[in-house]
Motif scaffolding. Structure first.
Motif, mmCIF file in Angstrom:
data_model
loop_
_atom_site.group_PDB
_atom_site.id
_atom_site.type_symbol
_atom_site.label_atom_id
_atom_site.label_comp_id
_atom_site.label_asym_id
_atom_site.label_seq_id
_atom_site.Cartn_x
_atom_site.Cartn_y
_atom_site.Cartn_z
ATOM 1 N N PRO A 114 0.787 -1.240 0.000
ATOM 2 C CA PRO A 114 0.000 0.000 0.000
ATOM 3 C C PRO A 114 0.815 1.284 0.000
ATOM 4 O O PRO A 114 0.347 2.317 -0.501
ATOM 5 C CB PRO A 114 -0.838 -0.113 1.280
ATOM 6 C CG PRO A 114 -0.976 -1.580 1.509
ATOM 7 C CD PRO A 114 0.327 -2.172 1.054
ATOM 8 N N ARG A 213 -1.814 3.112 -3.345
ATOM 9 C CA ARG A 213 -3.269 3.235 -3.201
ATOM 10 C C ARG A 213 -3.865 4.128 -4.285
ATOM 11 O O ARG A 213 -4.950 3.862 -4.816
ATOM 12 C CB ARG A 213 -3.605 3.778 -1.819
ATOM 13 C CG ARG A 213 -3.311 2.788 -0.693
ATOM 14 C CD ARG A 213 -3.517 3.393 0.669
ATOM 15 N NE ARG A 213 -3.261 2.414 1.735
ATOM 16 C CZ ARG A 213 -3.269 2.707 3.023
ATOM 17 N NH1 ARG A 213 -3.528 3.946 3.419
ATOM 18 N NH2 ARG A 213 -3.024 1.761 3.924
ATOM 19 N N THR A 224 -3.687 -3.679 -3.748
ATOM 20 C CA THR A 224 -2.645 -3.331 -2.781
ATOM 21 C C THR A 224 -2.704 -4.337 -1.633
ATOM 22 O O THR A 224 -3.779 -4.601 -1.092
ATOM 23 C CB THR A 224 -2.816 -1.904 -2.227
ATOM 24 O OG1 THR A 224 -4.101 -1.788 -1.589
ATOM 25 C CG2 THR A 224 -2.713 -0.871 -3.347
#
Length: 245
Positions: A114, A213, A224
């Protein structure tokens, strides 16, 4: 390779291919890790020989590199996915800029941590020019040449529009090839849309990079996940595919 086992299904193997550092080299170059296309050619050939190969993970940690090496590496992965029924996952733990992202486009899915960084889609050609400095200290270059552009890009030559247009044409052709790969892998964008994006501030093909993201929201990657989550995801997919058989 990593051996994966699970209840109700047979032992499977995942081939893990790390790509780190600067992307460079060519398929006929020396057999070493720094020669990315040759390294990928050899490792994918080994993967094809692996019994019970269930998936390939291309683990990418790179800021990019040579355009030719990146293109060839992308083709090798893309051809592998086309020639086999083995799913290929590109996983990005920290960064995949420019040519590194280009390589990831060859995979069936692109998944990133992420907080990793994705993108920097584009092509750049840098030349050091010391013409102005040479004039100040009395250094100049004399060329005995056969054509007007034979010394195009020479360090001590005064830059001109005609020579620069040659470099720009080369960069534009390479960039369009890159965009075609993006369009083919990321169905969200057509080639024309990607060309327009390159002219926008913060466009997906403007050379900007994005935290994973945001890259997912923009359609540059599929998911992610942390590395642990990713490995669980891959093994679950293997289990599902095995049960279907």
């Amino acid at each position: 390779t990593m051996a994966i086992t699970g209840s109700g299904w047979s032992t499977a193997h995942i081939a893990v291919i790390p790509i780190r550092g600067t992307i460079d080299g060519d398929p006929l170059g020396p057999a070493e890790v720094s020669n990315t296309p040759r390294y990928l050619y050899d490792t994918l050939a080994l993967a094809k020989k692996e019994k019970n190969l269930a998936a390939v993970v291309v683990y990418i940690e790179s800021g990019g590199g040579d355009m030719y090496a990146s293109t060839e590496s992308y083709r090798l992965i893309h051809d592998f996915t086309s020639e086999t029924n083995v799913p290929v996952y590109a996983y990005v733990p920290r960064q995949a800029y420019s040519g590194a992202y280009y390589i990831a486009l060859g995979a069936n899915e692109i998944i990133a941590d992420p907080v990793s960084e994705i993108g920097n889609i584009g092509v750049i050609m840098n030349r050091l020019n010391t013409y102005g400095f040479g004039r100040r200290i009395g250094i100049q270059m004399e060329s005995i040449k056969t054509g007007q552009h034979k010394d195009a890009g020479a360090q001590w030559k005064r830059p001109n529009k005609a020579d620069r247009a040659i470099d720009q044409r080369a960069v534009d052709v390479m960039f369009e090839q890159f965009l075609q790969a993006v369009s083919s892998s990321r169905k969200r964008y057509s080639l024309d849309e990607l060309k327009l994006e390159s002219k926008k501030r913060g466009g997906v093909t403007s050379g900007a990079w994005f935290v994973a993201r945001d890259a997912k929201d923009k359609g540059l990657i599929d998911k992610t996940m942390t590395l642990g989550e990713f490995l669980v995801y891959v093994t679950q997919n293997i289990a599902k595919n095995d049960k279907r058989k």
